[in-house]
Enzyme design. Structure first.
Site, PDB file in Angstrom:
ATOM      1  N   ASP A 131     -11.093   3.076   4.056  1.00  0.00           N
ATOM      2  CA  ASP A 131     -11.508   1.674   3.964  1.00  0.00           C
ATOM      3  C   ASP A 131     -13.033   1.563   3.874  1.00  0.00           C
ATOM      4  O   ASP A 131     -13.555   0.502   3.516  1.00  0.00           O
ATOM      5  CB  ASP A 131     -11.032   0.910   5.215  1.00  0.00           C
ATOM      6  CG  ASP A 131      -9.906  -0.057   4.911  1.00  0.00           C
ATOM      7  OD1 ASP A 131      -9.698  -0.373   3.722  1.00  0.00           O
ATOM      8  OD2 ASP A 131      -9.247  -0.499   5.869  1.00  0.00           O
TER       9      ASP A 131
ATOM     10  N   LYS B 166       0.837  -1.203   0.000  1.00  0.00           N
ATOM     11  CA  LYS B 166       0.000   0.000   0.000  1.00  0.00           C
ATOM     12  C   LYS B 166       0.873   1.255   0.000  1.00  0.00           C
ATOM     13  O   LYS B 166       0.610   2.204  -0.735  1.00  0.00           O
ATOM     14  CB  LYS B 166      -0.933  -0.003   1.217  1.00  0.00           C
ATOM     15  CG  LYS B 166      -2.104  -0.958   1.057  1.00  0.00           C
ATOM     16  CD  LYS B 166      -2.861  -1.184   2.371  1.00  0.00           C
ATOM     17  CE  LYS B 166      -3.895  -2.286   2.164  1.00  0.00           C
ATOM     18  NZ  LYS B 166      -4.514  -2.761   3.411  1.00  0.00           N
TER      19      LYS B 166
ATOM     20  N   GLN C 108      -4.774  -1.345   9.609  1.00  0.00           N
ATOM     21  CA  GLN C 108      -4.730  -2.697   9.033  1.00  0.00           C
ATOM     22  C   GLN C 108      -5.343  -3.717   9.995  1.00  0.00           C
ATOM     23  O   GLN C 108      -4.961  -3.783  11.162  1.00  0.00           O
ATOM     24  CB  GLN C 108      -3.268  -3.062   8.722  1.00  0.00           C
ATOM     25  CG  GLN C 108      -3.091  -4.409   8.064  1.00  0.00           C
ATOM     26  CD  GLN C 108      -3.679  -4.456   6.646  1.00  0.00           C
ATOM     27  OE1 GLN C 108      -3.482  -3.535   5.851  1.00  0.00           O
ATOM     28  NE2 GLN C 108      -4.418  -5.509   6.342  1.00  0.00           N
TER      29      GLN C 108
END
Ligand code: NDP
Length: 296
Positions: free
Chosen positions: A121, A54, A98
């Site tokens: 997200d 990422k 994460q």
């Protein structure tokens, strides 16, 4: 019939190129550099790889990348304090924590603490609510990528029967909402569905997101249907080597479907590309400027 293979890797590369062009335009017109902060707690090997990928993709698109790697024993209070700092940092437009988090941390509380407008997200309850009632918001990256692949393969999805296998908050539910928004007739299936085969056979569009290797056999697929396989399952082949397979029996499905995503190389690469696109969108919204068009 042999299905057309939907090349998610190529589509994701195109999308990343478009994101890079939008970032360049934002910098030239407004001096705005979108920034993405990624928080990793602990050293889960798969998560470490995702976070590194990422960060590299963020920089390659011309954006600012802020990595926060914290030890596995980081307290919930310290993690919430970091999220609070990132919420208030004007250089950070997107925040991604994460998952999974270590067991002693309440992941729901951490996600709830992220500013919904920085929640790239799309997991915050505010963004789930926005998606459910059709308001603009940040949409989870994997289902967003699936919808892009479907629209690229089929054009408008209006009126199609869409069946989604799986009802997780990360994939299945938001996928169903996106298909509903696209005017599909949507069925959501899960582990308590009475007759999965019959539901799948009605699908013009079948999205499988259950995490069971090669679970969907070829005879559940309606001839000519478009199959999006979200599953990523590691299995050991007859040669003793590990490999990745999806939730659909690819070899059987490819003989029946009209189009299908492979695993790997289908949905997977779209997720990071959509994360970058979401970060640009979040930055534009926070700065009060329009997202530059693709011709820019
Ligand atoms: P979850 O485990 O959170 O959810 C799985 C869903 O599938 C649940 O709703 C469950 O039903 C349903 N399910 C499980 N077994 C069956 C069964 N035998 N029959 C019918 N339904 C079943 O998984 P995720 O949604 O997080 O992920 C799904 C898959 O997608 C995984 O393989 C994951 O690795 C992959 N994935 C891929 C991504 C990518 O970037 N390509 C990103 C995210 C996930 P119930 O609710 O009743 O328990």
């Amino acid at each position: 019939m042999t299905a057309r293979i939907i090349d998610g890797k190529a589509f994701a590369a195109t999308l990343r190129g478009r994101v890079g062009a939008r970032v360049a335009a934002l910098s030239a017109r407004h001096g705005l550099v979108p920034g993405l902060a990624v928080v990793l707690v602990g050293e889960d090997p798969a998560s470490s790889v995702y976070v590194r990928n990422k960060g590299e993709a963020t920089k390659a698109a011309g954006m600012a990348s802020f990595d926060h790697r914290l030890p596995a024993d980081t307290s919930q209070a310290d993690l919430l304090a970091l999220v609070d700092r990132l919420n208030r940092d004007p250089a950070v437009h997107g925040i991604l924590v994460q998952l999974p988090l270590p067991a002693h941390v309440d992941a729901g509380a951490v996600i709830d603490a992220i500013d919904p407008d920085k929640d790239v997200d799309g997991f915050h309850v505010i963004n789930a609510g926005r998606l459910a009632i059709g308001r603009p918001g940040l949409v989870p990256c994997t289902p967003l990528g699936c919808r892009m692949l479907l629209e690229d393969a089929l054009g408008p999805l209006r009126g199609l029967n869409a069946v989604v296998l799986g009802r997780s908050t990360i994939v299945g539910r938001p996928m169903a909402q996106l298909l509903l928004q696209a005017d599909c007739t949507v069925t959501i299936c899960h582990s308590r569905t009475a007759d999965l085969a019959a539901e799948c056979r009605r699908a013009d569009v079948l999205v499988a997101a259950i995490g069971r290797p090669a679970f969907v056999p070829g005879d559940w697929i309606r001839p000519g249907a478009t199959v999006i396989d979200v599953g990523i399952n590691r299995v050991v082949g007859p040669d003793g080597k590990g490999r990745l397979v999806g939730d659909v029996d690819f070899d059987a499905a490819v003989a029946v479907a009209g189009a299908i995503t492979p695993v790997p190389g289908g949905v997977g690469p779209m997720t990071i590309a959509c994360l970058l696109a979401n970060t640009v969108e979040a930055a534009c919204r926070q700065a009060g400027v329009p997202v530059p068009g693709d011709a820019a």
